[in-house]
Design an enzyme around this catalytic site. Structure first.
Site, short mmCIF file in Angstrom:
data_model
loop_
_atom_site.label_atom_id
_atom_site.label_comp_id
_atom_site.label_asym_id
_atom_site.label_seq_id
_atom_site.Cartn_x
_atom_site.Cartn_y
_atom_site.Cartn_z
N GLY A 9 -13.01 -13.37 7.76
CA GLY A 9 -11.86 -13.00 6.93
C GLY A 9 -11.97 -12.07 6.07
NE ARG A 34 -13.21 -12.71 14.38
CZ ARG A 34 -13.26 -11.33 13.00
NH1 ARG A 34 -13.67 -10.65 12.74
NH2 ARG A 34 -12.98 -11.76 12.12
CE1 TYR A 137 1.63 -10.43 4.83
CE2 TYR A 137 1.18 -11.66 6.26
CZ TYR A 137 0.78 -11.39 4.56
OH TYR A 137 0.13 -11.87 4.21
C1 VAH Z 1 -1.59 -7.29 4.04
N1 VAH Z 1 -3.59 -7.21 2.54
O1 VAH Z 1 -1.41 -5.98 3.77
C2 VAH Z 1 -2.13 -8.16 3.70
C3 VAH Z 1 -1.43 -8.57 2.31
C4 VAH Z 1 0.18 -8.50 -0.01
C5 VAH Z 1 0.00 -7.54 1.52
O2 VAH Z 1 -0.59 -9.66 2.71
O3 VAH Z 1 -0.77 -7.82 5.09
#
Ligand code: VAH
Length: 312
Positions: A9, A34, A137
């Protein structure tokens, strides 16, 4: 001996290289869903982190004493596939924590500025504050922070984490992030001399150059545990900027560079729910966190390294 998940990643691919330089290539087992495209300069095993048994088998047979869990879906992808995100982000994390508990491994997994929400103080966001994120998230990251602290207090697992801001790198492009505009802009500046940002002008977000992010992981994992009043997860940041500021930094090198906007409502909504700037005092006080790169030094390095990579 360290096992890394998500080793192909955006963070994992560079972290694996840094760990191999520091601790010896054969002491770092890279794993990912992967298979690696290019050559790996150390041990690699294919691993789906939702397969807990396989994860534990690999860690045991490798003789790991540390597990760095990087496999996850980022914010924009998670918002488009929320149930997949829950199953992968939380299922993978539980498997990783269970592996660490069973095998007594030191443990690291990152949280994010995404662990904060609209009701969190937006500027100088405190280390300890309200966390009611409005994205899948963010829900995953807050639950993850609480679960990692639980494994520390309940089972004594040495879990540590940082809340990463947007990370900018030239090695492995990010996938599915909201802060990715700040990576894409450098590629397009060199390839086309212009960039259309999907994040609106004036949208501040914390950012950090990848070398500082990798050093933060190493410094935290090597820190004296007696000095850690926090565990999961420390605010860390290097800078806070909005799109027109990164454009100005690029124009110091490419005067004709032009930025315009085509805002993506979904990723804009995610960005609007996040803080503008974090307070990283706890990290600097408890384990000496200090970012080396600011916007100008990052821009100079990114453009120089990308010119070579893109053959410009
Ligand atoms: C995202 N780059 O954009 C990641 C991160 C703070 C952002 O969690 O989801």
């Amino acid at each position: 001996k360290i096992m890394v998940t998500g080793a192909l990643g955006q963070i994992g691919s560079e972290l694996t290289g840094k760990l191999r330089d520091l601790y010896g290539a054969d002491n770092v087992l890279a794993t990912d869903l992967r298979e690696p495209a290019g050559g790996q300069n150390g041990p690699f095993s294919q691993l789906d982190v939702t397969d807990g048994e396989r994860m534990q088998e690999l860690a045991k047979s490798f003789g790991a004493d540390t597990l760095i869990h990087m496999a996850a879906l980022l914010s924009a992808t998670a918002e488009q596939k929320p149930l997949l995100a829950w199953n992968l982000n939380m299922g993978g994390l539980v498997n990783a924590l269970e592996t660490a508990r069973e095998l007594n491994l030191q443990f690291f997994t990152p949280s994010s500025i995404g662990a904060f929400g609209p009701s969190t103080p937006k500027t100088n966001t405190p280390q300890d504050t309200l966390q009611r994120p409005t994205t899948m998230y963010g829900v995953n990251k807050v639950a993850g922070e609480l679960l990692c602290d639980y494994y520390f207090t309940k089972f004594g697992v040495d879990t540590r984490g940082v809340r990463f801001p947007g990370l900018i790198s030239y090695v492995t492009p990010p996938g599915g992030g909201t802060t990715d505009y700040a990576v894409d802009i450098y590629y397009k500046a060199l390839e086309e001399g212009r960039y259309t940002s999907f994040i609106a002008e004036g949208t501040y977000m914390d950012m950090m150059y990848m070398p500082d992010a990798l050093q933060a992981i190493v410094d935290l994992m090597e820190a004296d545990p007696a000095k850690l009043n926090h565990r999961n997860a420390f605010n860390v940041t290097a800078m806070s900027f909005e799109p027109s500021q990164i454009a100005s930094a690029i124009q110091k090198h490419i005067p004709d560079f032009r930025l315009d906007y085509a805002v993506d409502p979904e990723r804009q909504a995610i960005a609007d729910s996040w803080p503008d700037s974090l307070d990283a005092t706890a990290a600097s006080e408890e384990w000496g966190f200090k970012a080396q790169y600011d916007l100008d030094s990052m821009t100079a390095d990114m453009l120089a390294k990308l010119k070579t990579k893109l053959g410009k």
